[in-house]
Structure formats: C-alpha cells, structure tokens
Design an enzyme around this catalytic site. Structure first.
Site, PDB file in Angstrom:
ATOM      1  N   GLU A   1       0.820  -1.218   0.000  1.00 19.40           N
ATOM      2  CA  GLU A   1       0.000   0.000   0.000  1.00 19.40           C
ATOM      3  C   GLU A   1       0.853   1.268   0.000  1.00 19.40           C
ATOM      4  O   GLU A   1       0.469   2.272   0.607  1.00 19.40           O
ATOM      5  CB  GLU A   1      -0.961   0.011   1.200  1.00 19.40           C
ATOM      6  CG  GLU A   1      -1.995  -1.084   1.172  1.00 19.40           C
ATOM      7  CD  GLU A   1      -3.127  -0.893   2.178  1.00 19.40           C
ATOM      8  OE1 GLU A   1      -2.937  -0.151   3.161  1.00 19.40           O
ATOM      9  OE2 GLU A   1      -4.204  -1.478   1.972  1.00 19.40           O
TER      10      GLU A   1
ATOM     11  N   GLU B   1      -6.898  -7.515  -1.066  1.00 11.28           N
ATOM     12  CA  GLU B   1      -7.523  -7.497   0.264  1.00 11.28           C
ATOM     13  C   GLU B   1      -8.994  -7.163   0.112  1.00 11.28           C
ATOM     14  O   GLU B   1      -9.347  -5.999  -0.046  1.00 11.28           O
ATOM     15  CB  GLU B   1      -6.868  -6.449   1.176  1.00 11.28           C
ATOM     16  CG  GLU B   1      -5.447  -6.781   1.566  1.00 11.28           C
ATOM     17  CD  GLU B   1      -4.873  -5.809   2.603  1.00 11.28           C
ATOM     18  OE1 GLU B   1      -5.643  -5.011   3.186  1.00 11.28           O
ATOM     19  OE2 GLU B   1      -3.654  -5.841   2.821  1.00 11.28           O
TER      20      GLU B   1
END
Ligand SMILES: *[C@@H]1O[C@H](CO)[C@@H](O)[C@H](O)[C@H]1NC(C)=O
Ligand SMILES: *[C@@H]1O[C@H](CO)[C@@H](O)[C@H](O)[C@H]1NC(C)=O
Ligand SMILES: *[C@@H]1O[C@H](CO)[C@@H](O)[C@H](O)[C@H]1NC(C)=O
Ligand SMILES: *[C@@H]1O[C@H](CO)[C@@H](O)[C@H](O)[C@H]1NC(C)=O
Ligand SMILES: *[C@@H]1O[C@H](CO)[C@@H](O)[C@H](O)[C@H]1NC(C)=O
Ligand SMILES: *[C@@H]1O[C@H](CO)[C@@H](O)[C@H](O)[C@H]1NC(C)=O
Ligand SMILES: *[C@@H]1O[C@H](CO)[C@@H](O)[C@H](O)[C@H]1NC(C)=O
Ligand SMILES: *[C@@H]1O[C@H](CO)[C@@H](O)[C@H](O)[C@H]1NC(C)=O
Ligand SMILES: *[C@@H]1O[C@H](CO)[C@@H](O)[C@H](O)[C@H]1NC(C)=O
Length: 775
Positions: A182, A251
């Site tokens: 991320e 995710e």
C-alpha cells in the site's frame, strides 16, 4: 566409453525432464493466471501464521480448503523474525516454512506478501525497533541504510523459500509474491524519493529471481513487471495499470479490526459475496479475503494505537478457528458457483448489457465453442428486480445482489439468497475441563525505588518512549525531583503535563495521584492538584504504550510517551517548567519479566495478549438488524455497544496442560479476578433453510452430534434462525423426517423433495424446508 557416455546423457535427460515436470510456471494475461499451463481464477484467503498456533494450522488450512479456497495468503513479520539485528527466530508459530508446507500438503497454493512493511494492525507495522534506531535511517524511502536492511531481510526470506523449493517455479506452492505494501497510499509524502524508492523496490524484487510474478498493492504506478492490485471493500471498478495484467483483489476486507473502546464490526455474508461476484463479473481473476482467519494478537504484537488482542475480523473462520456461519458456507457456495465458469471466464470475450434500473447482464462467451457463463447484477440499493431473459429464463434478483447463471440460463447462486447453515456459538464451561473455582495468589509490583525517583539512567530532557525502551516493554518510568523553598507560593499547586500517549499513571512523593489515557490512543493533557512539601519533591510518572502505530505516512516517527512534555508545576503566581530537569529513567515493570503481567495475561508462561476489560465500547451505534444493502463501512452492523470491547481472550488448546494450569494476570490499574473463568466455545444451535429440489446440509463442529431438532417445517416457514415459525401450511411429518436423518449425526444432508416428506401433490409452489437443531 561409449556406453558410459550414453548413460551420462541418459541421466542428464532424466534430470532435465524431472526439473521440467516438477516446475510449475506461473504466467498471466488479462484474463487468467496461468499455472502449470492451466488458465485459472483463484480464490485465496489470508491466514497470518503468528496469529494462531502450529497446532491450529492443519485444521485452519483444511477448513480453508473445504471452503473452496485455492490459495492461502500471508504477510511475513519482520519484527518477530529478526527481533535483534541478525538474530533470527523461525521457531514455533514463526515457522512459516512449516506453514507453507502444510498448505502445500493440502494441495493449496501460497501467496506470500513479504513487505517487509506489512501494516496488518501489527505492532509498528512489522518493523523491528532496532531498524528505527539505526543512525541516519529513514524508513520506506530512498534511504541507503533502510534499503540495505530491507534487501537483506527480503533476500533471506526468499532464499529460505528457495532452499525448500517452495516457489511454484521449483515445484512448490508459492504462486505470487508481494513487495512493499500500500505504498501508493502515502507515496506523495515522500516526493521524488518515494518514486525512486518504489522503482528500487521493483528492481530489487525482480533481481530475487523467484520465477513467479511480483505484485504491489495500491500502487497505481507500479513499475513493470510489478502487477498493481487493489485493496478495499469493493474492487470491481479497479483496472490494473497494465492492460495485460490480471485484475487482482489482494484485500477484500471481510469485516474490520477492533480497537479498545470500539464496538464489534460485522460485514454481512450477502455483501461480501456481492463484492466478490461483482469483481468476477467485471473481469476479476484473483480474490483474496482479508482475513479468512484473523486470529489473535498474542503477546505485544497488536498494532496501534489501541488494536485489541482479538483480531477476529468477522472472518469466515472465527478467532478460535470455528466456522463463522453462514459466512463460511455462503462463500463456499459462491466459489463453487463461479468455478463452474472457470474455463469460460478465462478464455472468452465479455459483453455487458444494461437492462435498465441498475440491472446489468454480463455474458462471457467462448466464440469458438459457443459456451456461455453469465452474471446478472442488480446494484440498486433498495429495488428488487424481476428480469426476463426470454429463452434463458426469468430471474428474481434482489436489490444489491448478483446472480450467477451457469450456461447463462441456470441460476446456481445469488449473493443475497443464503442457503448455507447458520450457527450460533456460545461460550460455556467445558464439561470435561477446568474446575469452576480458580484460586488466586497475589504479588505486588515492587516500585519502591521508582517512587523514590531512582532509575537506571538519567537525561536532562523528556525522552521519546520507544527509542528508550526499544519496545522491549510497554512501560517507561520518568522520574525527577523538585526542590521547594517557599511552600506558600505552592499551596494550590497543579501538575500539568502533555503526553503523546497512550496511558499515564502519576505519583508525587510516593503517593498515587491519578491515571489517564487517550480515548482512541491519541496524546492528552494531564492536570492534577498536588500537595508539595518543603524540600525535595519526587515526581514519578509511569507511561505505557498500547501497541505502536502501524499505518500512515511516516507513522514510524510518531512520538510515544511524555516525549518533550512539557511537564510543569503551576503555583499561585509561579510556573516551573520541569521539561529539561534531570530526569531519571527505568524501562519496564518487574512483573513483566516475572511473566506476571492493564495488563497482560499468560497461561502456563505463554502470552495470550494484553487485556483491558474496563475499556467499554461506545454505547451508541448498534442495531439488532443488519441491512446488507448499500456500500459497507465499518460503522455499519456493529454489536457489543456499551460492553467491554473485549471480554473473551483466546487460549489455544495447546497452551493447556492436562493437570494443573497457571494463569497469570499482570494488572496495571487494579481489579478483582474473582469472576475470571475458563470456558469453551461451542456450537449450540444450528439452522438451515433449503428450497425444494436442493439439499439441506447441517453440521456440528468439533466432534459434536445433532442431539435434538428444535424446529422443522417443510412448507412456507417464516422467520430466521432463533425465531422460526410455521407458515400457512406444512408437511405433517416435517419433524420426524428430519429427525430420522439427522439425530446422532455430526452432519447430515437431507434432500428436500416431496418424497422425503411423503407428499404426493405438486400443488404448492416455493416449498421450503427450515430446520433448527441442537448440537
Ligand atoms: C474470440 O475470442 C478470443 C479470446 O478468447 C479473442 O481474442 C478473439 O478476438 C475473439 N474473436 C472474435 C471474432 O470475437
Ligand atoms: C480457448 O478457447 C479456444 C476456442 O475459442 C480453444 O481453441 C483453446 O484451446 C482454449 N484455450 C484453453 C487454454 O482452454
Ligand atoms: C532554594 O534555596 C536554595 C538555597 O537557599 C537555593 O540554592 C535554590 O536556588 C532555591 N531554589 C529555588 C527553586 O528557589
Ligand atoms: C506570589 O504569591 C505569594 C503568596 O501567595 C506572595 O507572597 C508573593 O509576593 C507573590 N509573588 C509575586 C511576584 O507576586
Ligand atoms: C498540551 O495539550 C493541550 C491539549 O491537548 C494542547 O492544547 C496544548 O497546546 C499542548 N501544549 C503543548 C505545549 O504542546
Ligand atoms: C484544584 O483545586 C481547586 C480548589 O483548590 C479547584 O477549584 C480546581 O478545580 C482543582 N483543579 C483540578 C485540576 O483538579
Ligand atoms: C453486552 O453483553 C451482554 C452479555 O454478554 C449481551 O447479552 C448483550 O447483548 C451485549 N450488548 C450488546 C449491545 O451487544
Ligand atoms: C494430554 O493428554 C493427552 C491424552 O492423554 C495427550 O495426548 C497429550 O499429549 C497431553 N498433553 C500434555 C500437554 O501433556
Ligand atoms: C462476580 O459476579 C457476581 C455475580 O454476578 C457479582 O455479584 C460480583 O459483583 C462479581 N464480582 C466482581 C468483582 O465483579
């Protein structure tokens, strides 16, 4: 000579053959992951190995496999593996090689997210504290000292996997690997250095030569050949930056994590299935559930501030490893339904047709064989739809749902129509187990020295906590002395200080004057009236951290403790700033080293984590019903308002001895353990519903059997699990038919036909069976 040469060639040939027969290549295009030549779509789920025990792993992996997963994904936790520089630990529940081999044994694949920054609501995002303390280091940017360490650790992990032949290119289970994590979310804070860093990450990863693709999540500008991937609640609109890359959902958040002081978040099975089905409808290739089993933050591993010990996440496998039903079963059926179309989805052209009122028909068609596979979505948040697809049939598509149509004319699944079992879990005293009465012994913390201001070292400033403790403890004592000549000027004195958190306990002249903590773990101001005496007054402050931060740009630099203060004494008309006084320091509490442990708890010397039962969740914001429709957010569908944020603490079975067991509670703010008890989590009530023509499946867990049928009705039963009612009619032998098949069984399957219930006619339509049973 000749014969031996032939022999040599023969051996060489065999070796070549063998290496090629073992090696499983992983390649991809925009429509599939190609594993060993097979075009695949993949269902994967996150199970973090340090959040359970090796004894739990085989069961978790099997349940993941039965749930229809193809792969298990995990991060690698640097701080745990290298707690001191170049001193490694891969034992116990840190033995990820063993974890990977168990996954391989079940025939599943592995997705390894090395990071080594992992976020994960894990202490300090998975960075070891020694890294933070290296002179000149800057984390997650183009800093040579940091990059060296990141490369050394990444290489070590890769080499461990290579040595055990765990990459798919070597015949092993690992099909994908991730570098960084991320970074795109926070990259702009690092300017050009951030851009240079992500380029370096890509090059460093590629140079590892692992023979399987690398991914970068939430990294829109991922350098080739990195595949950029998506995290969130929905990723159907995501497109990888490279049009030839597969669309990967790294995710898919199945719920949310919990903090001390927060309610329990839940994400419905219907909305989760909707998100997954929408993703595959829109060209998705790989969906990874975050988390499939959330588990437990043992010891001091939870991130911060204020991440709880439980990391249940409302995952399909609950913290204890039980099936969270109906979620587990509803997703299992979704996987089966979408897998029916795997061959077509991965090798066909796609066509989207808007049918009006937010309804879309997506057709995947192999233009040579003519085979078709369809998704029919209704993204309206309140309006159900009745859709007529002419020769392909008529379908009822509830609001906010997706129907999967095998051959485009046969409804095999709808995300809002739950057909899987519902289970109600309870905690109860184990009939085999622990005696009711726990007997307690007390040992007070010896704090004489610190109350007298005697620490281990001094500094003329208020130091940053984690830099002093190296995070070896939650606790740091700050102590100083103040000489008072004129007590009249201090008759109404106030101690006034600022701390960056998380918890403070204060003493003056050996007397406790108060405790305070930030409500969500932020810094706060502490003000207390104090009585000062003539001569030297000793101020003793105990500062505690509750999980180091794990997310945000430069989160690693967020100060902890009474860093910088200021700490002041305010008199009638005089203020003394004590911030640059000589302060004496001591790290930790004695109880911690004795493994007594707000506290921390150990069972037979094994940490079950921090506990904080007095921290209550907000009393507002819960609802008895949960509408699955509409975009999910963590505030939706909460429970546990006004209760202890965490009342139950998981003790894995392997932590127990057969005879006597020692539970140690290290209590920081005072409490009474008289009502602490040991209980087991079991399924008591299970429910199922099925329409005529399908099979009703019921299953107890953990070796228990169905002991009674509480409700059974074939007809038009009303209500939900726990509140079923007979409808306008029912088959007379509903009860006995179910009893005959299910009583005494660990699981049973009942084909819902008129014959089963002794009916002759076809009169009523929409006949359904509802059952509630006791395990
Ligand atoms: C047929 O399908 C293949 C992919 O499966 C695609 O490349 C090709 O363009 C399609 N041909 C036509 C005429 O649609
Ligand atoms: C894909 O479909 C085409 C027909 O359109 C077929 O010839 C080819 O073998 C298929 N590829 C795979 C890998 O199944
Ligand atoms: C208190 O008195 C002592 C000796 O008289 C002096 O050295 C010291 O500076 C005084 N301290 C304060 C805080 O006024
Ligand atoms: C401060 O207050 C004390 C007592 O209240 C008084 O004796 C003293 O004169 C005051 N000093 C100043 C500078 O106002
Ligand atoms: C101390 O904390 C208070 C309240 O959080 C804040 O308003 C104040 O600015 C802080 N003081 C300093 C010097 O940081
Ligand atoms: C300190 O005591 C005074 C009375 O002497 C009171 O008015 C004030 O509210 C108290 N302050 C704090 C922070 O407790
Ligand atoms: C609070 O806990 C009690 C006891 O476990 C439970 O009965 C109640 O439903 C809980 N409250 C909420 C709002 O979840
Ligand atoms: C407890 O007893 C069981 C069955 O006798 C045995 O398999 C197990 O190893 C024992 N566990 C411990 C920790 O001694
Ligand atoms: C323990 O439970 C009993 C019964 O619910 C209650 O009366 C008592 O106050 C509890 N003790 C503590 C310390 O909470």
């Amino acid at each position: 000579m000749v014969s031996s040469e032939i022999e040599f060639l023969f051996v060489l040939c065999l070796a070549l053959l063998c290496s090629s027969c073992l090696a499983v290549g992983v390649t991809y295009d925009s429509r599939a992951l190609v594993i060993n030549g097979e075009r695949r779509i993949i269902f994967s789920g996150a199970i973090h190995y340090p959040r359970s025990t090796p004894e739990m792993w085989p069961d978790l992996i099997q349940k993941a496999k039965h749930g229809g997963l193809d792969a298990i994904e995990t991060y690698i936790f640097w701080d745990r593996h290298e707690p001191f520089r170049r001193k490694y630990d891969f034992t116990g529940n840190l033995d990820f090689i063993k974890f990977f081999k168990l996954i391989q044994k079940e025939g599943l694949s592995v997705i390894v997210r090395i990071g080594p920054y992992v976020c994960a609501e894990w202490n300090y995002g998975g960075f070891p504290l020694w890294l933070h303390k290296m002179p000149g280091v800057e984390l997650r940017t183009n800093n040579q000292i940091y990059k060296n360490e990141m490369q050394i650790f990444t290489t070590k992990i890769v080499n461990m996997c290579k040595q055990e032949k765990l990459f798919a290119s070597q015949g092993g289970p690992i099909i994908l690997a991730q570098i960084e994590n991320e970074y795109g979310n926070i990259m702009s804070s690092f300017g050009d250095a951030g851009k240079a860093y992500i380029q370096w990450c890509a090059q460093m990863a590629v140079a590892q030569n692992i023979g399987v693709p690398w991914i970068m999540c939430q990294q829109a500008d991922a350098p080739k050949p990195m595949i950029n991937t998506c995290n969130g609640y929905y990723c159907h609109d995501f497109q990888p930056s490279n049009p030839n890359s597969p669309k990967i959902f790294t995710e898919n958040w199945l719920g949310w994590f919990k903090k001390w002081g927060e309610r329990d978040p839940h994400r419905s099975a219907e909305d989760t299935a909707y998100s997954v089905a929408r993703f595959f409808q829109n060209g998705g290739i790989l969906n990874n559930y975050y988390m499939y089993h959330g588990g437990t933050n043992f010891g001091r591993t939870s991130g911060g501030p204020y991440i709880t010990t439980t990391y249940d996440y409302d995952a399909p496998l609950d913290e204890f490893g039980n099936l969270n039903q109906p979620k587990w079963g509803h997703l299992k059926q979704l996987h089966e339904a979408i897998k029916l179309g795997e061959k077509i989805l991965t090798n066909s052209t796609r066509d989207d047709k808007e049918l009006g009122n937010s309804v879309t028909l997506t057709t995947y068609k192999n233009n040579v064989t003519g085979e078709r596979f369809c998704f029919l979505s209704n993204v309206d948040q309140s309006k159900d739809a009745n859709i007529d697809l002419q020769q392909d049939g008529k379908y009822f598509v509830p609001a906010w749902s997706v129907t999967v149509l095998n051959d485009c004319n046969n409804e095999v699944y709808n995300t809002a129509k739950i057909k899987s079992q519902t289970s109600i879990m309870i905690k109860k005293k184990d009939e085999r187990g622990a005696s009711d009465q726990l007997s307690w012994k007390w040992l007070p913390e010896a704090i004489k020295d610190t109350l007298k201001g005697r620490g281990k070292f001094q500094a003329n400033q208020l130091l940053e906590q984690k830099s002093v403790t190296s995070d070896s403890s939650d606790y740091l004592w700050y102590m100083t002395g103040v000489h008072i000549n004129d007590t009249s000027a201090w008759s109404n004195a106030i101690l006034d200080l600022n701390t960056t958190g998380h918890v403070l306990h204060a003493f003056i002249n050996r007397k406790f004057i108060g405790s305070q903590w930030g409500l969500v773990g932020e810094g706060f101001r502490f003000e207390k009236n104090v009585t000062l005496k003539h001569g030297t007054n000793i101020i003793t402050l105990l500062s505690a951290t509750v999980g180091l931060p794990n997310y945000g740009a430069k989160y690693d630099l967020i100060p902890q403790g009474i860093a910088g203060g200021p700490v002041q004494l305010i008199g009638n008309n005089i203020t003394t700033d004590l911030s640059s006084n000589p302060w004496s320091y001591k790290v930790g509490l004695n109880g911690e080293t004795k493994r007594m442990g707000k506290g921390q708890a150990w069972v037979n010397g094994k940490s079950i984590g921090r506990y904080w039962p007095s921290f209550l969740a907000n009393k507002d914001g819960c609802s008895d019903t949960c509408d699955y429709r509409g975009p999910y957010k963590p505030e939706k569908c909460n429970t546990n308002c006004g209760n202890s944020s965490q009342r139950w603490y998981h003790v894995p079975r392997s932590f127990f001895n057969n005879d006597s067991n020692t539970l140690i509670l290290f209590e920081e703010i005072g409490g009474n353990p008289e009502n602490v008890s040991v209980q087991t989590v079991t399924t008591v009530t299970i429910c199922g519903q099925a329409t005529e023509g399908s099979t009703l499946e019921l299953s107890c867990q953990g070796g228990r059997t169905i002991s009674a049928i509480q409700f059974a009705s074939f007809g038009d039963p009303q209500g939900n699990c726990g509140s079923f009612k007979k409808g306008s009619w029912e088959a007379l032998n509903s009860f006995s038919a179910v009893e005959a098949v299910c009583i005494g069984k660990e699981s049973c399957g009942l084909s819902v036909t008129k014959e089963t219930f002794g009916l002759k006619n076809n009169g009523n339509i929409n006949r359904r069976l509802a059952v509630q049973a006791t395990c």
